[in-house]
Design a protein around this motif. Structure first.
Motif, PDB file in Angstrom:
ATOM      1  N   GLN A   7       0.953  -0.924  -0.349  1.00  0.00           N
ATOM      2  CA  GLN A   7       0.056  -0.038  -0.346  1.00  0.00           C
ATOM      3  C   GLN A   7       0.869   1.213   0.060  1.00  0.00           C
ATOM      4  O   GLN A   7       1.948   1.145   0.540  1.00  0.00           O
ATOM      5  N   HIS A   8       0.627   1.812  -0.945  1.00  0.00           N
ATOM      6  CA  HIS A   8       1.028   3.742  -1.021  1.00  0.00           C
ATOM      7  C   HIS A   8       0.526   4.390   0.814  1.00  0.00           C
ATOM      8  O   HIS A   8      -0.926   4.550   0.538  1.00  0.00           O
ATOM      9  N   LEU A   9       1.390   4.643   1.437  1.00  0.00           N
ATOM     10  CA  LEU A   9       0.494   6.270   2.167  1.00  0.00           C
ATOM     11  C   LEU A   9       1.226   6.931   2.310  1.00  0.00           C
ATOM     12  O   LEU A   9       2.207   7.495   2.308  1.00  0.00           O
ATOM     13  N   THR A  10       0.003   8.198   2.132  1.00  0.00           N
ATOM     14  CA  THR A  10       0.573   9.905   1.576  1.00  0.00           C
ATOM     15  C   THR A  10      -0.082   9.984   3.449  1.00  0.00           C
ATOM     16  O   THR A  10      -1.142   9.910   3.596  1.00  0.00           O
ATOM     17  N   HIS A  11       0.444  11.006   4.261  1.00  0.00           N
ATOM     18  CA  HIS A  11      -0.134  11.928   5.485  1.00  0.00           C
ATOM     19  C   HIS A  11      -0.708  13.169   5.107  1.00  0.00           C
ATOM     20  O   HIS A  11       0.154  14.131   3.681  1.00  0.00           O
ATOM     21  N   GLU A  12      -1.539  13.711   5.404  1.00  0.00           N
ATOM     22  CA  GLU A  12      -1.978  15.062   4.973  1.00  0.00           C
ATOM     23  C   GLU A  12      -1.591  15.922   5.308  1.00  0.00           C
ATOM     24  O   GLU A  12      -1.132  17.044   4.816  1.00  0.00           O
ATOM     25  N   SER A  13      -0.639  16.081   6.315  1.00  0.00           N
ATOM     26  CA  SER A  13       0.413  16.637   6.584  1.00  0.00           C
ATOM     27  C   SER A  13       1.736  16.821   6.105  1.00  0.00           C
ATOM     28  O   SER A  13       2.291  18.322   6.066  1.00  0.00           O
ATOM     29  N   GLY A  14       1.610  16.284   4.859  1.00  0.00           N
ATOM     30  CA  GLY A  14       3.043  16.321   3.978  1.00  0.00           C
ATOM     31  C   GLY A  14       3.906  15.367   4.262  1.00  0.00           C
ATOM     32  O   GLY A  14       3.748  14.308   5.646  1.00  0.00           O
ATOM     33  N   GLY A  15       5.001  15.604   3.979  1.00  0.00           N
ATOM     34  CA  GLY A  15       6.480  14.227   4.498  1.00  0.00           C
ATOM     35  C   GLY A  15       6.788  13.317   3.354  1.00  0.00           C
ATOM     36  O   GLY A  15       6.245  13.149   1.714  1.00  0.00           O
ATOM     37  N   VAL A  16       7.437  13.188   4.025  1.00  0.00           N
ATOM     38  CA  VAL A  16       7.867  11.572   3.542  1.00  0.00           C
ATOM     39  C   VAL A  16       6.611   9.889   3.108  1.00  0.00           C
ATOM     40  O   VAL A  16       5.797  10.857   3.279  1.00  0.00           O
ATOM     41  N   PRO A  17       6.210   9.985   1.816  1.00  0.00           N
ATOM     42  CA  PRO A  17       5.848   8.786   1.507  1.00  0.00           C
ATOM     43  C   PRO A  17       6.132   7.686   2.423  1.00  0.00           C
ATOM     44  O   PRO A  17       7.399   7.427   1.983  1.00  0.00           O
ATOM     45  N   PHE A  18       5.218   6.608   2.315  1.00  0.00           N
ATOM     46  CA  PHE A  18       5.891   5.260   2.516  1.00  0.00           C
ATOM     47  C   PHE A  18       5.058   4.675   1.820  1.00  0.00           C
ATOM     48  O   PHE A  18       3.659   4.611   1.126  1.00  0.00           O
ATOM     49  N   LEU A  19       5.715   2.990   1.801  1.00  0.00           N
ATOM     50  CA  LEU A  19       5.457   1.876   1.282  1.00  0.00           C
ATOM     51  C   LEU A  19       4.770   1.103   2.529  1.00  0.00           C
ATOM     52  O   LEU A  19       6.049   0.755   3.451  1.00  0.00           O
ATOM     53  N   ARG A  20       3.362   0.570   2.606  1.00  0.00           N
ATOM     54  CA  ARG A  20       3.470   0.332   3.519  1.00  0.00           C
ATOM     55  C   ARG A  20       3.096  -1.657   3.116  1.00  0.00           C
ATOM     56  O   ARG A  20       2.645  -1.577   2.021  1.00  0.00           O
TER      57      ARG A  20
END
Length: 73
Positions: A22-35
């Protein structure tokens, strides 16, 4: 809450574990993550991996797979 976008899933043939990507993006921005979610019966293991670590992990797995691809029956 992060926004989660499903990418892919697979089931391992020998252990039966189900792996979800899964691709994770946070509302506040920053580094995306691969879950990476690994389900083994009722137990889950979850890794949130940054892009640099994901690239290193992919390189290690790719090199191992290339070296052993002819060994699969």
């Amino acid at each position: 809450m992060p926004e989660i976008t499903p990418l892919d899933k697979l089931r391992l043939p020998f252990g039966g574990q189900e792996i979800e990507f899964q691709h994770l993006t946070h509302e506040s921005g920053g580094v995306p993550f691969l879950r990476i979610r690994i389900r083994e019966n009722k137990r889950f293991t979850i890794f949130d991996v940054d892009p640099v670590s994901a690239q290193a992990w992919a390189g290690i797995m790719g090199a191992w797979a290339k070296a052993h691809a002819g060994e699969v029956p």
